[in-house]
Motif scaffolding. Structure first.
Motif, PDB file in Angstrom:
ATOM      1  N   ASN A   1       0.861  -1.178   0.000  1.00 44.68           N
ATOM      2  CA  ASN A   1       0.000   0.000   0.000  1.00 44.68           C
ATOM      3  C   ASN A   1       0.903   1.234   0.000  1.00 44.68           C
ATOM      4  OD1 ASN A   1      -2.031   1.913   0.307  1.00 44.68           O
ATOM      5  ND2 ASN A   1      -2.445   1.410   2.453  1.00 44.68           N
ATOM      6  N   PRO A   2       1.480   1.571  -1.157  1.00 46.48           N
ATOM      7  CA  PRO A   2       2.478   2.649  -1.210  1.00 46.48           C
ATOM      8  C   PRO A   2       1.897   4.018  -0.852  1.00 46.48           C
ATOM      9  CG  PRO A   2       2.505   1.314  -3.211  1.00 46.48           C
ATOM     10  CD  PRO A   2       1.264   0.953  -2.468  1.00 46.48           C
ATOM     11  N   VAL A   3       2.775   4.886  -0.374  1.00 46.98           N
ATOM     12  CA  VAL A   3       2.434   6.278  -0.104  1.00 46.98           C
ATOM     13  C   VAL A   3       3.017   7.122  -1.232  1.00 46.98           C
ATOM     14  CG1 VAL A   3       2.657   8.221   1.479  1.00 46.98           C
ATOM     15  CG2 VAL A   3       2.443   5.882   2.379  1.00 46.98           C
ATOM     16  N   TYR A   4       2.211   8.028  -1.779  1.00 48.29           N
ATOM     17  CA  TYR A   4       2.636   8.880  -2.880  1.00 48.29           C
ATOM     18  C   TYR A   4       2.524  10.352  -2.480  1.00 48.29           C
ATOM     19  CZ  TYR A   4       1.929   4.616  -5.614  1.00 48.29           C
ATOM     20  OH  TYR A   4       1.975   3.327  -6.076  1.00 48.29           O
ATOM     21  N   ALA A   5       3.467  11.139  -2.969  1.00 49.05           N
ATOM     22  CA  ALA A   5       3.392  12.589  -2.836  1.00 49.05           C
ATOM     23  C   ALA A   5       2.846  13.149  -4.142  1.00 49.05           C
ATOM     24  CB  ALA A   5       4.764  13.176  -2.541  1.00 49.05           C
ATOM     25  N   VAL A   6       1.761  13.894  -4.058  1.00 48.88           N
ATOM     26  CA  VAL A   6       1.113  14.457  -5.238  1.00 48.88           C
ATOM     27  C   VAL A   6       1.247  15.969  -5.191  1.00 48.88           C
ATOM     28  CG1 VAL A   6      -1.038  14.623  -6.537  1.00 48.88           C
ATOM     29  CG2 VAL A   6      -0.532  12.543  -5.227  1.00 48.88           C
ATOM     30  N   LYS A   7       1.873  16.542  -6.230  1.00 42.77           N
ATOM     31  CA  LYS A   7       2.066  17.995  -6.273  1.00 42.77           C
ATOM     32  C   LYS A   7       1.369  18.583  -7.486  1.00 42.77           C
ATOM     33  CE  LYS A   7       5.471  20.161  -4.608  1.00 42.77           C
ATOM     34  NZ  LYS A   7       6.756  20.846  -4.348  1.00 42.77           N
ATOM     35  N   TYR A   8       0.754  19.745  -7.269  1.00 50.30           N
ATOM     36  CA  TYR A   8       0.053  20.450  -8.332  1.00 50.30           C
ATOM     37  C   TYR A   8       0.709  21.799  -8.630  1.00 50.30           C
ATOM     38  CZ  TYR A   8      -1.918  22.143  -3.965  1.00 50.30           C
ATOM     39  OH  TYR A   8      -2.057  22.625  -2.677  1.00 50.30           O
ATOM     40  N   GLU A   9       1.596  22.242  -7.752  1.00 50.89           N
ATOM     41  CA  GLU A   9       2.390  23.448  -7.996  1.00 50.89           C
ATOM     42  C   GLU A   9       3.702  23.328  -7.246  1.00 50.89           C
ATOM     43  OE1 GLU A   9       1.133  26.843  -4.885  1.00 50.89           O
ATOM     44  OE2 GLU A   9      -0.406  26.467  -6.391  1.00 50.89           O
ATOM     45  N   GLY A  10       4.702  24.059  -7.739  1.00 50.56           N
ATOM     46  CA  GLY A  10       6.050  23.859  -7.233  1.00 50.56           C
ATOM     47  C   GLY A  10       6.266  24.208  -5.779  1.00 50.56           C
ATOM     48  N   ASP A  11       5.573  25.206  -5.263  1.00 54.44           N
ATOM     49  CA  ASP A  11       5.831  25.680  -3.902  1.00 54.44           C
ATOM     50  C   ASP A  11       4.842  25.167  -2.866  1.00 54.44           C
ATOM     51  OD1 ASP A  11       8.031  27.184  -4.762  1.00 54.44           O
ATOM     52  OD2 ASP A  11       6.760  28.890  -5.311  1.00 54.44           O
ATOM     53  N   ALA A  12       3.885  24.363  -3.275  1.00 51.23           N
ATOM     54  CA  ALA A  12       2.875  23.862  -2.343  1.00 51.23           C
ATOM     55  C   ALA A  12       3.347  22.570  -1.691  1.00 51.23           C
ATOM     56  CB  ALA A  12       1.557  23.626  -3.065  1.00 51.23           C
ATOM     57  N   MET A  13       2.883  22.368  -0.454  1.00 54.53           N
ATOM     58  CA  MET A  13       3.117  21.081   0.192  1.00 54.53           C
ATOM     59  C   MET A  13       2.370  20.002  -0.594  1.00 54.53           C
ATOM     60  SD  MET A  13       5.054  21.052   2.931  1.00 54.53           S
ATOM     61  CE  MET A  13       4.442  19.665   3.888  1.00 54.53           C
ATOM     62  N   PRO A  14       2.992  18.861  -0.821  1.00 54.36           N
ATOM     63  CA  PRO A  14       2.291  17.808  -1.561  1.00 54.36           C
ATOM     64  C   PRO A  14       1.176  17.177  -0.737  1.00 54.36           C
ATOM     65  CG  PRO A  14       4.396  16.987  -0.754  1.00 54.36           C
ATOM     66  CD  PRO A  14       4.360  18.465  -0.442  1.00 54.36           C
ATOM     67  N   LEU A  15       0.207  16.652  -1.428  1.00 52.81           N
ATOM     68  CA  LEU A  15      -0.794  15.810  -0.789  1.00 52.81           C
ATOM     69  C   LEU A  15      -0.210  14.408  -0.655  1.00 52.81           C
ATOM     70  CD1 LEU A  15      -3.934  16.858  -2.834  1.00 52.81           C
ATOM     71  CD2 LEU A  15      -3.626  17.226  -0.396  1.00 52.81           C
ATOM     72  N   LEU A  16      -0.483  13.756   0.459  1.00 52.03           N
ATOM     73  CA  LEU A  16      -0.052  12.374   0.632  1.00 52.03           C
ATOM     74  C   LEU A  16      -1.216  11.468   0.259  1.00 52.03           C
ATOM     75  CD1 LEU A  16       2.012  12.468   3.943  1.00 52.03           C
ATOM     76  CD2 LEU A  16       2.818  12.587   1.579  1.00 52.03           C
ATOM     77  N   SER A  17      -0.968  10.586  -0.669  1.00 48.40           N
ATOM     78  CA  SER A  17      -2.015   9.728  -1.199  1.00 48.40           C
ATOM     79  C   SER A  17      -1.679   8.270  -0.913  1.00 48.40           C
ATOM     80  CB  SER A  17      -2.136   9.965  -2.714  1.00 48.40           C
ATOM     81  OG  SER A  17      -3.237   9.288  -3.251  1.00 48.40           O
ATOM     82  N   PHE A  18      -2.536   7.617  -0.135  1.00 45.68           N
ATOM     83  CA  PHE A  18      -2.416   6.192   0.128  1.00 45.68           C
ATOM     84  C   PHE A  18      -3.774   5.688   0.591  1.00 45.68           C
ATOM     85  CE2 PHE A  18      -1.527   8.341   4.086  1.00 45.68           C
ATOM     86  CZ  PHE A  18      -2.043   7.546   5.103  1.00 45.68           C
ATOM     87  N   SER A  19      -4.006   4.399   0.466  1.00 47.70           N
ATOM     88  CA  SER A  19      -5.300   3.846   0.847  1.00 47.70           C
ATOM     89  C   SER A  19      -5.389   3.656   2.350  1.00 47.70           C
ATOM     90  CB  SER A  19      -5.525   2.496   0.143  1.00 47.70           C
ATOM     91  OG  SER A  19      -6.807   1.994   0.437  1.00 47.70           O
ATOM     92  N   LYS A  20      -6.552   3.999   2.919  1.00 48.42           N
ATOM     93  CA  LYS A  20      -6.741   3.919   4.368  1.00 48.42           C
ATOM     94  C   LYS A  20      -8.226   3.906   4.681  1.00 48.42           C
ATOM     95  CE  LYS A  20      -5.797   8.792   4.053  1.00 48.42           C
ATOM     96  NZ  LYS A  20      -5.792   8.575   2.594  1.00 48.42           N
ATOM     97  N   LEU A  21      -8.558   3.487   5.874  1.00 46.52           N
ATOM     98  CA  LEU A  21      -9.940   3.582   6.329  1.00 46.52           C
ATOM     99  C   LEU A  21     -10.304   5.045   6.543  1.00 46.52           C
ATOM    100  CD1 LEU A  21     -10.012   0.645   8.918  1.00 46.52           C
ATOM    101  CD2 LEU A  21     -10.774   0.611   6.526  1.00 46.52           C
TER     102      LEU A  21
END
Length: 205
Positions: free
Chosen positions: A111-131
């Motif tokens: 169940n990998p954790v991914y960093a998702v970025k939509y702009e260069g200076d923003a904190m990434p969203l952490l995306s992984f499956s969870k309850l």
């Protein structure tokens, strides 16, 4: 500013198209939640919930965050969860990259954790499956957005939620293993993007 390739995707969205019927009612409920929090100046936590937290809930979480930032709602935080824990389906990530986001794997487990970025200076969203009630997500004072009917039926009551909104999307999983898969996932992602941008654009007015 969002990444240039992502901006091209946003430029092609028709988020001003009017919604009607039950869909409009559901979206108007979410608009009201966003407006109310903005009026009070309080943080708004949105938890997008689907059965496996693998496809639609991640699209929704990510696009809602992009839309919130785009329209200046800096106190909106977006999360996702499920009634079961699986993993983010890889085609979801491929689709978001094709639409202009940058994604990096932070772990390589089942169940990998991914960093998702939509702009260069923003904190990434952490995306992984969870309850949906995983410790990563808010425990109280959040709005539960049910993006699949199965999760809504399985969880008639979401503990800690102060609002529950039914906003189901067709599961792109139906296209897995078919030649249409890429197109179906892209369409699902863009449908969710359009509705999230519709919500936050209307909440801004």
């Amino acid at each position: 500013m969002v990444y240039p390739e992502l901006q091209k995707t946003l430029d092609a969205l028709d988020w001003e198209q009017p919604r009607r019927g039950a869909r409009a009612e559901a979206l108007n409920k979410l608009i009201g939640v966003v407006k109310d929090a903005a009026h009070r100046g309080s943080t708004l936590n949105l938890n997008f919930i689907c059965t496996h937290n693998s496809r639609r809930s991640h699209f929704s979480q990510i696009w809602a965050r992009v839309a919130a930032v785009y329209f200046g709602f800096d106190k909106v935080q977006c999360y996702s969860g499920g009634t079961a824990e699986t993993q983010v389906y890889p085609k979801v990530l491929d689709t978001l990259v094709q639409q202009g986001m940058q994604i990096k794997a932070l772990s390589h487990s089942s169940n990998p954790v991914y960093a998702v970025k939509y702009e260069g200076d923003a904190m990434p969203l952490l995306s992984f499956s969870k309850l949906y009630d995983h410790p990563f997500n808010p425990e109280h004072n959040f709005s539960a957005i049910m993006v699949c009917a199965d999760a809504d039926e399985a969880c008639p009551i979401i503990a800690g939620a102060n609002a529950k909104i039914q906003l189901p999307y067709t599961d792109p999983k139906i296209s897995d293993g078919t030649p249409a898969q890429s197109d179906v996932y892209a369409a699902c992602s863009l449908t969710i993007a359009q509705e999230m941008f519709y919500v936050f654009s209307k909440a801004k007015t």
